[in-house]
Design a protein around this motif. Structure first.
Motif, PDB file in Angstrom:
ATOM      1  N   SER A 277      22.996  16.939  -5.733  1.00 39.61           N
ATOM      2  CA  SER A 277      23.716  16.020  -4.827  1.00 39.61           C
ATOM      3  C   SER A 277      22.780  14.999  -4.179  1.00 39.61           C
ATOM      4  CB  SER A 277      24.420  16.820  -3.736  1.00 39.61           C
ATOM      5  OG  SER A 277      23.479  17.519  -2.931  1.00 39.61           O
TER       6      SER A 277
ATOM      7  N   ALA B 219      30.055  16.353  -2.013  1.00 38.93           N
ATOM      8  CA  ALA B 219      28.974  17.083  -2.686  1.00 38.93           C
ATOM      9  C   ALA B 219      28.718  18.459  -2.103  1.00 38.93           C
ATOM     10  CB  ALA B 219      27.683  16.260  -2.622  1.00 38.93           C
ATOM     11  N   VAL B 220      29.180  18.721  -0.873  1.00 39.83           N
ATOM     12  CA  VAL B 220      28.880  19.975  -0.190  1.00 39.83           C
ATOM     13  C   VAL B 220      30.096  20.898  -0.291  1.00 39.83           C
ATOM     14  CG1 VAL B 220      28.293  21.039   2.009  1.00 39.83           C
ATOM     15  CG2 VAL B 220      27.259  18.849   1.367  1.00 39.83           C
ATOM     16  N   HIS B 221      29.815  22.148  -0.582  1.00 36.88           N
ATOM     17  CA  HIS B 221      30.883  23.159  -0.668  1.00 36.88           C
ATOM     18  C   HIS B 221      30.423  24.397   0.094  1.00 36.88           C
ATOM     19  CE1 HIS B 221      32.871  20.726  -3.758  1.00 36.88           C
ATOM     20  NE2 HIS B 221      31.669  20.601  -4.324  1.00 36.88           N
TER      21      HIS B 221
ATOM     22  N   GLN C 213      23.196  20.625   5.936  1.00 34.74           N
ATOM     23  CA  GLN C 213      23.847  19.958   4.809  1.00 34.74           C
ATOM     24  C   GLN C 213      24.919  18.964   5.259  1.00 34.74           C
ATOM     25  OE1 GLN C 213      25.256  23.053   2.192  1.00 34.74           O
ATOM     26  NE2 GLN C 213      23.232  23.402   1.285  1.00 34.74           N
TER      27      GLN C 213
ATOM     28  N   TYR D 118      24.258  11.474  -3.696  1.00 32.12           N
ATOM     29  CA  TYR D 118      25.248  11.456  -2.603  1.00 32.12           C
ATOM     30  C   TYR D 118      24.530  11.370  -1.245  1.00 32.12           C
ATOM     31  CZ  TYR D 118      28.775  12.933  -6.008  1.00 32.12           C
ATOM     32  OH  TYR D 118      29.628  13.016  -7.092  1.00 32.12           O
ATOM     33  N   GLU D 119      23.483  12.152  -1.135  1.00 30.83           N
ATOM     34  CA  GLU D 119      22.732  12.185   0.113  1.00 30.83           C
ATOM     35  C   GLU D 119      22.075  10.829   0.399  1.00 30.83           C
ATOM     36  OE1 GLU D 119      22.500  14.777   2.175  1.00 30.83           O
ATOM     37  OE2 GLU D 119      23.502  16.286   0.946  1.00 30.83           O
TER      38      GLU D 119
ATOM     39  N   SER E  44      19.750  18.863   0.937  1.00 27.55           N
ATOM     40  CA  SER E  44      20.878  18.589   0.038  1.00 27.55           C
ATOM     41  C   SER E  44      21.057  19.733  -0.958  1.00 27.55           C
ATOM     42  CB  SER E  44      20.631  17.282  -0.717  1.00 27.55           C
ATOM     43  OG  SER E  44      19.438  17.375  -1.472  1.00 27.55           O
TER      44      SER E  44
ATOM     45  N   ILE F 281      29.268  12.789   1.690  1.00 33.54           N
ATOM     46  CA  ILE F 281      28.611  14.096   1.740  1.00 33.54           C
ATOM     47  C   ILE F 281      29.612  15.222   1.499  1.00 33.54           C
ATOM     48  CG2 ILE F 281      27.391  15.696   3.271  1.00 33.54           C
ATOM     49  CD1 ILE F 281      25.695  13.451   2.132  1.00 33.54           C
TER      50      ILE F 281
END
Length: 247
Positions: free
Chosen positions: A43, A91-93, A100, A46-47, A39, A88
């Protein structure tokens, strides 16, 4: 097959065995490890939320009875993949590294087993919704639609295989279980009439060769030696006369 049958596709796949439960436990533990180690910073919640949703879906696929799956469980499983994926994606970029975006493979496994459990159409609806979310996220983050489609379209392969299974193997399994559950009918033997003892004794060729049986048959069928009005006893020896002399 209806949901009340004891025998369904879970028997054929071994989903009621201890090995199936061990496999689900390994699935849950594996994605728990991925969610906590891959993660991005900040985050974790979120995970864990996405992992909890996926874990409940995996357990339901094995535990819930019925073939096909009940409609309420089907709707929950279809929604679970879309929700977990979008949690997810919040939270992921980019740039994305490692695993991820792990929910993409996890929900593919969920939808694959939904096809096996008789909900192929709903599995495809969920998968298309997940891929649409992934593509829109790629466009929103500057990666572009094409890149998002290229990274996610590979997940169609397991679903195509599961769809083929649902269209071919499931009907055969239903026929097998229908035949096994059908009660076996045994025809009742016809009753044979036994001939009377008198006629069997007279008509049987073997009985005619037996002196005892012949005499019994003769006594059974011989007329009476006593006639009405004449008290003549045939049991005593008879005598004859010739020219007035007794022979």
């Amino acid at each position: 097959m209806n949901t009340g049958n004891a025998s369904d596709i879970r028997e054929m796949l071994g989903l009621r065995t201890a090995a199936a439960r061990v496999l689900v436990a390994a699935f849950v533990a594996t994605y728990a490890l991925i969610a906590t180690t891959a993660s991005p910073p900040g985050s974790l919640w979120y995970e864990l939320t996405a992992w909890f949703i996926i874990s409940l879906a995996a357990i339901a696929l094995v535990v819930v009875r019925g073939d096909p799956l009940p409609m309420l469980i089907t709707a929950a499983l279809t929604t679970s993949g879309v929700v977990a994926m979008n949690v997810i994606l919040l939270a992921v970029h980019p740039p994305v590294s490692g695993l991820q975006l792990w929910p993409l493979s996890a929900v593919t496994a969920i939808y694959t087993y939904m096809c096996v459990r008789g909900r192929t159409t709903w599995a495809w609806i969920g998968m298309l919704a997940v891929l649409a979310s992934y593509v829109m996220w790629a466009q929103r983050t500057g990666m572009g639609y094409v890149t998002g489609l290229q990274l996610s379209v590979i997940n169609f392969a397991p679903l195509v295989t599961a769809t083929f299974f649902g269209w071919t193997i499931r009907p055969a399994a239903q026929n097998i279980f229908r035949y096994v559950d059908k009660p076996l009918s045994v025809p009742r033997p016809k009753r044979q009439t036994r001939p009377s003892s008198t006629s069997a004794t007279i008509d049987s060729p073997s009985s005619m060769n037996s002196p005892g049986l012949c005499s019994s048959a003769w006594r059974a069928t011989a007329p009476s030696r006593t006639t009405t009005g004449q008290q003549q006893d045939y049991s005593k020896p008879t005598s004859a006369t010739l020219f007035g002399r007794q022979l």
